[in-house]
Write a protein that holds these residues in place. Structure first.
Motif, short mmCIF file in Angstrom:
data_model
loop_
_atom_site.label_atom_id
_atom_site.label_comp_id
_atom_site.label_asym_id
_atom_site.label_seq_id
_atom_site.Cartn_x
_atom_site.Cartn_y
_atom_site.Cartn_z
N TYR A 316 0.81 -1.21 0.00
CA TYR A 316 0.00 0.00 0.00
C TYR A 316 0.85 1.27 0.00
O TYR A 316 1.84 1.37 0.73
CB TYR A 316 -0.93 0.01 1.21
CG TYR A 316 -2.03 -1.01 1.09
CD1 TYR A 316 -3.29 -0.66 0.58
CD2 TYR A 316 -1.83 -2.34 1.48
CE1 TYR A 316 -4.30 -1.59 0.46
CE2 TYR A 316 -2.84 -3.28 1.37
CZ TYR A 316 -4.07 -2.90 0.85
OH TYR A 316 -5.07 -3.84 0.73
N LEU A 317 0.41 2.23 -0.79
CA LEU A 317 1.10 3.52 -0.87
C LEU A 317 0.74 4.43 0.29
O LEU A 317 1.48 5.39 0.57
CB LEU A 317 0.73 4.24 -2.18
CG LEU A 317 1.21 3.58 -3.48
CD1 LEU A 317 0.61 4.32 -4.68
CD2 LEU A 317 2.73 3.59 -3.56
N SER A 318 -0.39 4.18 0.94
CA SER A 318 -0.88 5.14 1.94
C SER A 318 -1.59 4.41 3.07
O SER A 318 -1.93 3.23 2.97
CB SER A 318 -1.86 6.12 1.29
OG SER A 318 -2.95 5.39 0.72
N ASN A 319 -1.80 5.15 4.14
CA ASN A 319 -2.62 4.67 5.25
C ASN A 319 -4.00 5.31 5.19
O ASN A 319 -4.22 6.26 4.43
CB ASN A 319 -1.97 5.01 6.59
CG ASN A 319 -0.80 4.09 6.91
OD1 ASN A 319 -0.80 2.93 6.52
ND2 ASN A 319 0.19 4.61 7.62
N VAL A 320 -4.90 4.79 6.00
CA VAL A 320 -6.22 5.42 6.14
C VAL A 320 -6.09 6.50 7.21
O VAL A 320 -5.68 6.20 8.34
CB VAL A 320 -7.29 4.39 6.55
CG1 VAL A 320 -8.65 5.07 6.68
CG2 VAL A 320 -7.33 3.25 5.54
N PRO A 321 -6.42 7.75 6.88
CA PRO A 321 -6.28 8.82 7.87
C PRO A 321 -7.07 8.54 9.14
O PRO A 321 -8.16 7.97 9.11
CB PRO A 321 -6.83 10.06 7.14
CG PRO A 321 -6.70 9.73 5.69
CD PRO A 321 -6.90 8.25 5.58
N ASN A 322 -6.49 8.94 10.27
CA ASN A 322 -7.15 8.88 11.57
C ASN A 322 -7.49 7.45 12.01
O ASN A 322 -8.47 7.22 12.72
CB ASN A 322 -8.43 9.72 11.57
CG ASN A 322 -8.15 11.17 11.20
OD1 ASN A 322 -7.20 11.78 11.69
ND2 ASN A 322 -8.97 11.72 10.32
N THR A 323 -6.69 6.48 11.55
CA THR A 323 -6.82 5.11 12.04
C THR A 323 -5.45 4.63 12.50
O THR A 323 -4.42 5.21 12.14
CB THR A 323 -7.35 4.16 10.95
OG1 THR A 323 -6.38 4.05 9.89
CG2 THR A 323 -8.66 4.66 10.38
N SER A 324 -5.46 3.55 13.26
CA SER A 324 -4.20 3.03 13.81
C SER A 324 -3.51 2.04 12.88
O SER A 324 -2.35 1.68 13.12
CB SER A 324 -4.45 2.38 15.17
OG SER A 324 -5.38 1.31 15.04
N LEU A 325 -4.22 1.58 11.85
CA LEU A 325 -3.64 0.58 10.96
C LEU A 325 -2.53 1.20 10.13
O LEU A 325 -2.75 2.16 9.38
CB LEU A 325 -4.71 0.00 10.04
CG LEU A 325 -4.23 -1.02 9.00
CD1 LEU A 325 -3.61 -2.23 9.68
CD2 LEU A 325 -5.37 -1.43 8.08
N ASP A 326 -1.34 0.66 10.26
CA ASP A 326 -0.18 1.16 9.51
C ASP A 326 0.16 0.14 8.43
O ASP A 326 0.85 -0.84 8.68
CB ASP A 326 1.01 1.36 10.45
CG ASP A 326 2.21 1.98 9.74
OD1 ASP A 326 2.06 2.40 8.57
OD2 ASP A 326 3.30 2.02 10.34
N LYS A 327 -0.34 0.36 7.23
CA LYS A 327 -0.19 -0.63 6.17
C LYS A 327 0.72 -0.17 5.04
O LYS A 327 1.01 -0.95 4.13
CB LYS A 327 -1.56 -0.99 5.59
CG LYS A 327 -2.30 0.18 4.93
CD LYS A 327 -3.65 -0.26 4.41
CE LYS A 327 -4.38 0.89 3.73
NZ LYS A 327 -5.70 0.49 3.19
N ARG A 328 1.18 1.09 5.06
CA ARG A 328 1.91 1.58 3.91
C ARG A 328 3.34 1.08 3.89
O ARG A 328 3.90 0.67 4.90
CB ARG A 328 1.87 3.10 3.84
CG ARG A 328 2.67 3.83 4.90
CD ARG A 328 2.48 5.33 4.71
NE ARG A 328 3.23 6.08 5.72
CZ ARG A 328 3.14 7.40 5.85
NH1 ARG A 328 2.33 8.09 5.05
NH2 ARG A 328 3.84 8.02 6.76
N ILE A 329 3.92 1.12 2.72
CA ILE A 329 5.29 0.68 2.49
C ILE A 329 6.24 1.43 3.41
O ILE A 329 6.11 2.64 3.61
CB ILE A 329 5.68 0.92 1.01
CG1 ILE A 329 4.73 0.16 0.07
CG2 ILE A 329 7.13 0.52 0.76
CD1 ILE A 329 4.81 0.61 -1.37
N LYS A 330 7.21 0.72 3.95
CA LYS A 330 8.20 1.35 4.83
C LYS A 330 9.47 1.69 4.05
O LYS A 330 9.76 1.07 3.01
CB LYS A 330 8.56 0.40 5.98
CG LYS A 330 7.35 -0.02 6.80
CD LYS A 330 6.67 1.19 7.44
CE LYS A 330 5.50 0.78 8.30
NZ LYS A 330 4.37 0.25 7.52
#
Length: 734
Positions: A316-330
């Motif tokens: 994933y290029l991005s996260n969902v704003p205002n959520t705790s899920l951190d899914k974006r590329i590091k």
């Protein structure tokens, strides 16, 4: 067009004064509201007190006990009127709505049952299952988008299985649908030998084993072959005919299908082939060579994925704003994956879980954000970005929400993507329709959601790249990772080499809206004290009547803050240099601008009265020829994508003028191009985050033209530039 007999049917419905039977509009048009009202009227006539839109088991059993066949001998006037009304709503002759089951009704019912394919099972009158089908919006003749082969299968299934308890008459409209898919599954279960208490239309273990017990190959014949060819037809496999014989031609078509869905190419009707025809996952136990995940791919996880046979990973290029899920590329993750032989395809998703999210404006914002993130991570031109539609979008929502959203994505990707391709993640119907509109180049299909209405009853999109069919875990210990398992078509191999990561520090960001009142006050003060422009009206000595106040123009600018910010970041210039001419031209829009627009429209309308073929237009008041010159310059410089146009070609001028006039995004997106080209024209430095004030003033002056008036414009805009910079600069940390 209103149908008078449908109006009479609607009047009949409205003659009821019964709680639970709603009044319908007498407009002569058939609708579900009319059919539901007729259903409630029937329930009332049967003595059912709890009226409902649903023709359910209670209605069916009560009708069976009281009127097992409604026909010439039926003396119940109101029930006969319901039959007559429904026939007219279906497009058949109801013989008047007089409560008499006459010869015309008899002939129409016979025709209806022939169209349904059940005339052999039900030779006389209207039995309960036919009545149930009559009170729907289902069609029994081929409709637009349908085909005769599919209709033949629908009629055959109705005729063969309608006597089974849970099999109800399906449409015979030539279109594959959710109900038709379930009917096919029930038919298979009946042929396996399941009782009415067991058959449920679900692709469960018993059904799967039954299919395994009935393999097909060249030379097979009988009902199982008929069902198999039906499944092939429903999946839109060209050249397949509804037949009970498995011949060499069918075997060739099967091989083509197996190759398409990436199964072993055997030419036989084996279990995996059946599964791919019947459910969106196909055989969900298959292992693909691609995965997608929300978890960082560490060294240990990369090794586990590689050892499990995976070659491509979606991240994933991005996260969902205002959520705790951190899914974006590091940072560093892509290079780490590449070192283990893993390619990557990028996915863009913030929300995307309901129809309300999707619209053209959001698509534009998403495209800009995805481009920026892809560049940040170093994805090279040729990378395809998959934009997510992560909900069960109904067909009307695709039309009203999803298509405009992806049109916005397409426009921005074409202009600013600089080699990035557009893909889509979503259900089958969504992917297919967006691809058919020309907005995407490949589909990542969420087939794992087998119950989605956008998957059930739709074939696998022809442009599929990844087919998501199951969730599983691979590895152990530090290498344990949960993934979605994807089949790969070969259309997209992902990326395995990357440019250096780009930083976006120092670029402008969105406006801090808590400072909006203060900025407005400063803008008002500057206009009044430095330019002689009051809150309402024009500047000193101006004759034309301006149509916006300072506050109105400012509010428009704030509404456009997202697109202006993205443009500034994309061109890597200060946002203020875009804001100034855009705000000013909106503020000073006046009656003469309206007249000029009308003259240009008149010129191209073919009347020949006006000779004015161009005028400044739209929010930023830009001439078409100015836009063409500016965009051509930026295309040649590699700053934007697009097709070169010619200011001497009237059709080019008219096409661009219309976009400037009617498309706010196109107009605003042209502002930075005009500034870049204008700076080059006067020998000033290209606008950037570090452009000096004199070069900024010269670029702003050129936006207005040349000569003393343009110089005055540049001086005035430079002062306004300072006002906007007072609020922009602290936010970007400069």
């Amino acid at each position: 067009m209103a149908d008078q007999m449908v109006i009479e049917a609607q009047k009949f419905i409205n003659s009821y004064d019964v709680a639970g039977i709603p009044e319908v509009e007498e407009n002569g048009r058939t609708s579900w509201a009319v059919m539901f009202a007729l259903t409630r009227a029937l329930q009332h006539e049967l003595g059912i007190t709890a009226l409902s839109d649903s023709f359910g088991p209670t209605t069916l059993s009560t009708l069976q006990s009281r009127h097992p066949v409604v026909g010439p001998g039926t003396r119940h006037e109101k029930i006969n009127k319901i039959v007559q009304s429904a026939l007219y709503c279906k497009g058949y002759d109801g013989g008047g709505i007089d409560g008499t089951y006459n010869d015309r009704v008899t002939a129409s019912v016979r025709e209806l049952k022939q169209d349904m394919g059940v005339d052999g099972t039900y030779p006389d009158g209207v039995p309960p299952k036919v009545f149930k089908a009559l009170l729907t919006m289902d069609a029994y003749v081929t409709v637009e988008g349908g085909d005769e082969l599919t209709r033949a299968v629908q009629q055959w299934m109705n005729g063969r299985y309608v006597a089974r308890r849970n099999f109800f008459i399906v449409p015979c409209d030539g279109r594959f649908s959710r109900d038709v898919q379930k009917a096919l599954m029930l038919a298979i279960q009946y042929e396996i030998g399941m009782s009415d208490d067991v058959a449920n239309g679900v692709f469960g273990p018993g059904t799967q084993q039954g299919i395994r017990n009935n393999p097909l190959s060249e030379g097979s014949s009988g009902t199982w072959v008929s069902l198999f060819t039906a499944a092939m037809i429903f999946n839109k496999r060209g050249g397949v005919f509804f037949d009970s014989h498995f011949d060499a031609e069918l075997a060739a078509r099967v091989r083509s299908f197996q190759n398409f869905v990436k199964l072993p190419v055997t030419g036989r009707g084996d279990f995996q082939t059946w599964a791919s025809l019947l459910v969106s996952t196909g055989d969900a136990t298959r292992r693909g060579t691609a995965a997608d995940c929300v978890t960082e791919v560490t060294h240990e996880r990369a090794a586990a994925l590689r050892n499990a046979g995976y070659q491509i990973v979606g991240r994933y290029l991005s996260n969902v704003p205002n959520t705790s899920l951190d899914k974006r590329i590091k940072s560093g993750e892509l290079g780490r994956m590449a070192s283990y032989g893993l390619s990557c395809f990028p996915i863009y998703q913030t929300w995307g879980g309901e129809a309300a999210y999707f619209n053209r404006g959001q698509g534009i914002v998403d495209a800009f954000a995805a481009i920026e993130r892809a560049r940040h991570y170093g994805f090279k031109p040729g990378t395809r970005i998959y934009f997510a539609v992560d909900f069960d979008a109904l067909d009307h929502q695709v039309t009203e929400n999803i298509l405009p959203h992806f049109r916005g994505i397409r426009d921005i990707m074409n202009e600013h993507g600089q080699g990035y391709l557009t893909g889509i993640y979503g259900p089958r119907n969504v992917c297919s329709r967006v691809a058919a509109a020309g907005y995407t180049t490949a589909s990542f299909v969420c087939d794992m959601s087998t119950g989605f209405s956008g998957n059930l009853g739709y074939p696998l999109p022809g442009d599929w790249a990844f087919d998501q069919i199951s969730t599983l875990t691979v590895g152990s210990g530090a290498g344990l990772i949960e993934i979605d398992n994807n089949i790969v078509s070969g259309r997209d191999a992902g990326q395995n080499s990357y440019n250096p990561e780009q930083t976006t520090g120092g670029l402008d960001v969105g406006m801090n809206m808590s400072q909006r009142p203060a900025l407005l006050a400063d803008v008002q003060s500057y206009l009044v004290n430095s330019m002689g422009v009051p809150e309402q009206g024009g500047n000193q000595g101006a004759q034309p009547l301006t149509r916006r106040s300072t506050t109105q123009a400012f509010n428009n600018l704030m509404d456009l803050d997202g697109i202006v910010t993205h443009l500034a970041r994309t061109f890597r210039m200060r946002k203020a240099i875009i804001q100034c001419p855009l705000f000013w031209e909106m503020r000073m829009f006046n009656d003469l601008d309206v007249v000029a627009d009308e003259l240009v429209i008149d010129h191209y309308s073919g009347t020949g009265v006006s000779t004015k073929d161009d005028a400044s237009t739209g929010l930023a008041q830009i001439f078409a020829r100015t836009a063409i010159t500016a965009r051509n310059h930026c295309i040649r410089e590699g700053l934007i994508g697009g097709t070169l146009m010619d200011t001497a070609v009237p059709n080019d001028v008219w096409n661009v003028w219309q976009q400037l006039h009617g498309d706010h995004v196109y107009n605003v997106s042209t502002v930075p191009a005009v500034l870049v080209q204008g700076a080059a024209d006067v020998g000033a430095a290209r606008p950037s985050m570090f452009t000096g004030e004199e070069d900024t003033r010269r670029a702003l002056a050129r936006f207005n033209g040349t000569g003393p008036a343009a110089e005055n414009y540049g001086n005035a805009m430079l002062g306004l530039h300072r006002v906007f910079e007072k609020y922009n600069a602290p936010l970007r940390g400069l």
